[in-house]
Design a protein around this motif. Structure first.
Motif, PDB file in Angstrom:
ATOM      1  N   UNK A   1      16.137   8.709  50.762  1.00 25.41           N
ATOM      2  CA  UNK A   1      14.729   8.625  50.492  1.00 25.41           C
ATOM      3  C   UNK A   1      13.994   8.001  51.668  1.00 25.41           C
ATOM      4  N   UNK A   2      14.653   7.094  52.351  1.00 28.38           N
ATOM      5  CA  UNK A   2      13.995   6.477  53.503  1.00 28.38           C
ATOM      6  C   UNK A   2      13.735   7.499  54.605  1.00 28.38           C
ATOM      7  N   UNK A   3      14.648   8.479  54.757  1.00 24.88           N
ATOM      8  CA  UNK A   3      14.439   9.526  55.758  1.00 24.88           C
ATOM      9  C   UNK A   3      13.199  10.351  55.429  1.00 24.88           C
ATOM     10  N   UNK A   4      12.860  10.431  54.151  1.00 24.28           N
ATOM     11  CA  UNK A   4      11.669  11.165  53.712  1.00 24.28           C
ATOM     12  C   UNK A   4      10.441  10.268  53.642  1.00 24.28           C
ATOM     13  N   UNK A   5      10.579   9.045  54.171  1.00 21.65           N
ATOM     14  CA  UNK A   5       9.489   8.072  54.258  1.00 21.65           C
ATOM     15  C   UNK A   5       9.002   7.590  52.899  1.00 21.65           C
ATOM     16  N   UNK A   6       9.960   7.468  51.948  1.00 16.57           N
ATOM     17  CA  UNK A   6       9.647   6.936  50.629  1.00 16.57           C
ATOM     18  C   UNK A   6      10.322   5.579  50.511  1.00 16.57           C
ATOM     19  N   UNK A   7       9.534   4.548  50.400  1.00 17.39           N
ATOM     20  CA  UNK A   7      10.050   3.190  50.327  1.00 17.39           C
ATOM     21  C   UNK A   7      10.373   2.815  48.888  1.00 17.39           C
ATOM     22  N   UNK A   8      11.475   2.100  48.721  1.00 14.39           N
ATOM     23  CA  UNK A   8      11.883   1.679  47.388  1.00 14.39           C
ATOM     24  C   UNK A   8      12.656   0.373  47.474  1.00 14.39           C
TER      25      UNK A   8
ATOM     26  N   UNK B   1      16.901  -3.444  42.407  1.00 11.33           N
ATOM     27  CA  UNK B   1      17.112  -4.789  41.884  1.00 11.33           C
ATOM     28  C   UNK B   1      18.098  -4.731  40.728  1.00 11.33           C
ATOM     29  N   UNK B   2      18.830  -5.779  40.541  1.00  9.52           N
ATOM     30  CA  UNK B   2      19.832  -5.905  39.497  1.00  9.52           C
ATOM     31  C   UNK B   2      20.876  -4.807  39.576  1.00  9.52           C
ATOM     32  N   UNK B   3      21.030  -4.182  40.739  1.00 14.97           N
ATOM     33  CA  UNK B   3      22.060  -3.187  40.961  1.00 14.97           C
ATOM     34  C   UNK B   3      21.803  -1.812  40.382  1.00 14.97           C
ATOM     35  N   UNK B   4      20.885  -1.677  39.433  1.00 15.63           N
ATOM     36  CA  UNK B   4      20.682  -0.365  38.817  1.00 15.63           C
ATOM     37  C   UNK B   4      19.226  -0.053  38.485  1.00 15.63           C
ATOM     38  N   UNK B   5      18.298  -0.803  39.050  1.00 16.52           N
ATOM     39  CA  UNK B   5      16.871  -0.568  38.814  1.00 16.52           C
ATOM     40  C   UNK B   5      16.220  -0.209  40.135  1.00 16.52           C
ATOM     41  N   UNK B   6      15.601   0.962  40.190  1.00 14.79           N
ATOM     42  CA  UNK B   6      14.900   1.392  41.403  1.00 14.79           C
ATOM     43  C   UNK B   6      13.413   1.186  41.171  1.00 14.79           C
ATOM     44  N   UNK B   7      12.796   0.453  42.085  1.00 13.94           N
ATOM     45  CA  UNK B   7      11.373   0.149  41.963  1.00 13.94           C
ATOM     46  C   UNK B   7      10.622   0.806  43.110  1.00 13.94           C
ATOM     47  N   UNK B   8       9.714   1.694  42.773  1.00 15.81           N
ATOM     48  CA  UNK B   8       8.843   2.310  43.760  1.00 15.81           C
ATOM     49  C   UNK B   8       7.562   1.483  43.812  1.00 15.81           C
ATOM     50  N   UNK B   9       7.023   1.306  44.993  1.00 22.47           N
ATOM     51  CA  UNK B   9       5.807   0.512  45.149  1.00 22.47           C
ATOM     52  C   UNK B   9       4.744   1.320  45.880  1.00 22.47           C
ATOM     53  N   UNK B  10       4.060   2.202  45.144  1.00 19.23           N
ATOM     54  CA  UNK B  10       3.024   3.007  45.797  1.00 19.23           C
ATOM     55  C   UNK B  10       1.823   2.137  46.158  1.00 19.23           C
TER      56      UNK B  10
END
Length: 45
Positions: free
Chosen positions: A1-8, A11-20
């Motif tokens: 996702x970082x290669x596609x310029x999407x920051x994330x 946390x807690x090993x299994x929670x993905x948080x997107x911050x638009x």
């Protein structure tokens, strides 16, 4: 996702948080979710 310029953050090993940005268009959000979906599909076939 970082290669596609999407920051994330993971946390807690299994929670993905997107911050638009505070102001985001529906098209930008759709594109971000498409990138996310593609990345997950690539890792979990």
């Amino acid at each position: 996702m970082l290669e596609s310029r999407l920051s994330f953050k993971v946390s807690q090993g299994n929670v993905i948080q997107l911050s638009p940005p505070l102001i985001i268009t529906r098209e930008e959000l759709t594109k971000a979710l498409d990138i996310f979906e593609h990345a997950i599909a690539h890792v979990c076939p």
